[in-house]
Scaffold this motif. Structure first.
Motif, mmCIF file in Angstrom:
data_model
loop_
_atom_site.group_PDB
_atom_site.id
_atom_site.type_symbol
_atom_site.label_atom_id
_atom_site.label_comp_id
_atom_site.label_asym_id
_atom_site.label_seq_id
_atom_site.Cartn_x
_atom_site.Cartn_y
_atom_site.Cartn_z
ATOM 1 N N SER A 50 0.827 -1.204 0.000
ATOM 2 C CA SER A 50 0.000 0.000 0.000
ATOM 3 C C SER A 50 0.862 1.255 0.000
ATOM 4 O O SER A 50 0.566 2.222 -0.719
ATOM 5 N N GLU A 51 1.934 1.247 0.786
ATOM 6 C CA GLU A 51 2.833 2.401 0.835
ATOM 7 C C GLU A 51 3.501 2.639 -0.518
ATOM 8 O O GLU A 51 3.615 3.778 -0.968
ATOM 9 N N TYR A 52 3.933 1.563 -1.160
ATOM 10 C CA TYR A 52 4.549 1.714 -2.484
ATOM 11 C C TYR A 52 3.542 2.231 -3.506
ATOM 12 O O TYR A 52 3.871 3.071 -4.356
ATOM 13 N N LEU A 91 13.976 14.155 -8.287
ATOM 14 C CA LEU A 91 14.664 13.090 -7.570
ATOM 15 C C LEU A 91 13.967 12.840 -6.240
ATOM 16 O O LEU A 91 13.492 13.774 -5.599
ATOM 17 N N LEU A 92 13.893 11.580 -5.862
ATOM 18 C CA LEU A 92 13.307 11.249 -4.569
ATOM 19 C C LEU A 92 14.029 10.058 -3.982
ATOM 20 O O LEU A 92 14.718 9.322 -4.687
ATOM 21 N N PHE A 93 13.893 9.898 -2.672
ATOM 22 C CA PHE A 93 14.498 8.768 -1.980
ATOM 23 C C PHE A 93 13.415 7.712 -1.763
ATOM 24 O O PHE A 93 12.339 8.001 -1.261
ATOM 25 N N VAL A 94 13.755 6.479 -2.143
ATOM 26 C CA VAL A 94 12.803 5.372 -2.039
ATOM 27 C C VAL A 94 13.380 4.336 -1.087
ATOM 28 O O VAL A 94 14.553 3.963 -1.183
ATOM 29 N N ASN A 95 12.541 3.874 -0.170
ATOM 30 C CA ASN A 95 12.924 2.810 0.750
ATOM 31 C C ASN A 95 13.025 1.518 -0.056
ATOM 32 O O ASN A 95 12.029 1.008 -0.554
ATOM 33 N N ILE A 96 14.246 0.981 -0.180
ATOM 34 C CA ILE A 96 14.427 -0.242 -0.965
ATOM 35 C C ILE A 96 14.472 -1.483 -0.081
ATOM 36 O O ILE A 96 14.622 -2.596 -0.571
ATOM 37 N N GLY A 97 14.338 -1.299 1.217
ATOM 38 C CA GLY A 97 14.311 -2.422 2.148
ATOM 39 C C GLY A 97 15.536 -2.443 3.044
ATOM 40 O O GLY A 97 16.547 -1.791 2.758
ATOM 41 N N PHE A 112 11.017 0.669 -10.220
ATOM 42 C CA PHE A 112 11.314 -0.051 -8.984
ATOM 43 C C PHE A 112 10.021 -0.459 -8.280
ATOM 44 O O PHE A 112 9.884 -1.595 -7.815
ATOM 45 N N ILE A 113 9.080 0.464 -8.196
ATOM 46 C CA ILE A 113 7.813 0.187 -7.504
ATOM 47 C C ILE A 113 7.060 -0.941 -8.199
ATOM 48 O O ILE A 113 6.528 -1.841 -7.538
ATOM 49 N N ASP A 114 7.030 -0.923 -9.525
ATOM 50 C CA ASP A 114 6.352 -1.997 -10.260
ATOM 51 C C ASP A 114 6.959 -3.359 -9.927
ATOM 52 O O ASP A 114 6.240 -4.319 -9.640
ATOM 53 N N ASP A 115 8.293 -3.432 -9.952
ATOM 54 C CA ASP A 115 8.973 -4.689 -9.636
ATOM 55 C C ASP A 115 8.748 -5.098 -8.184
ATOM 56 O O ASP A 115 8.510 -6.274 -7.884
ATOM 57 N N LYS A 116 8.827 -4.135 -7.288
ATOM 58 C CA LYS A 116 8.669 -4.424 -5.856
ATOM 59 C C LYS A 116 7.249 -4.926 -5.561
ATOM 60 O O LYS A 116 7.068 -5.890 -4.810
ATOM 61 N N VAL A 117 6.254 -4.299 -6.164
ATOM 62 C CA VAL A 117 4.866 -4.716 -5.933
ATOM 63 C C VAL A 117 4.637 -6.133 -6.469
ATOM 64 O O VAL A 117 3.974 -6.945 -5.818
ATOM 65 N N LYS A 118 5.208 -6.455 -7.638
ATOM 66 C CA LYS A 118 5.088 -7.824 -8.166
ATOM 67 C C LYS A 118 5.707 -8.827 -7.199
ATOM 68 O O LYS A 118 5.135 -9.895 -6.936
ATOM 69 N N HIS A 119 6.883 -8.485 -6.677
ATOM 70 C CA HIS A 119 7.550 -9.358 -5.715
ATOM 71 C C HIS A 119 6.703 -9.531 -4.448
ATOM 72 O O HIS A 119 6.526 -10.656 -3.955
#
Length: 154
Positions: A50-52, A91-97, A112-119
């Motif tokens: 949800s956050e992503y 530019l923004l900072f994204v929490n990658i884990g 990145f968000i698309d890939d992360k949500v699929k995962h």
């Protein structure tokens, strides 16, 4: 999920009563807590997803409104918000884990968000399957208990 406990009247032999008690203890002491834990893990993943997805919506808003700077509110925790000014929205900072944040462009963050949500969807699917397996085990044990008690009656 609480299945009804099979009744164990005193008319059943002691070994049946102890077996029924042993299996109900196993269900309540092992299977139900395991089920609760898996569901909590899945819900935590849904929260991260949800956050992503919120971030993706914000990125889309920045793009569609062609915002070069932004005034917003930032949650510092416990719903305590402060005003924030973003002078450059490219530019923004994204929490990658694992507590790491990476500076990305809007396009990089989008990908990145698309890939992360699929995962994360795959992870939630695994947790859902695991929860369903545990539920099936609970029903199977209760069914076997009820059947064995009916056989004793006959």
């Amino acid at each position: 999920m609480q299945e009804p406990q099979p009744p164990v009247p005193a008319q059943y032999p002691a070994e049946i009563q102890s077996a029924v008690q042993k299996y109900t203890d196993f269900i309540q002491g092992k299977l139900e807590p395991d089920l609760q834990h898996v569901i909590e893990q899945r819900d935590a993943i849904y929260t991260r997803m949800s956050e992503y997805l919120k971030l993706k919506t914000h990125i889309d808003t920045i793009r569609t409104q062609k915002l070069e700077e932004l005034e917003t509110k930032v949650d510092l925790g416990s719903n305590f918000y402060v005003k924030a000014f973003v002078p450059d929205t490219q530019l923004l900072f994204v929490n990658i884990g694992f507590g790491f944040h990476l500076q990305m462009t809007l396009d990089e963050a989008d990908a990145f968000i698309d890939d992360k949500v699929k995962h994360l969807e795959k992870l939630t699917d695994r947790h859902t399957e695991e929860a369903n397996e545990i539920r099936a085990k609970i029903k199977m044990v209760y069914g076997a208990l009820m059947e064995s008690m009916n056989l004793v009656d006959k």
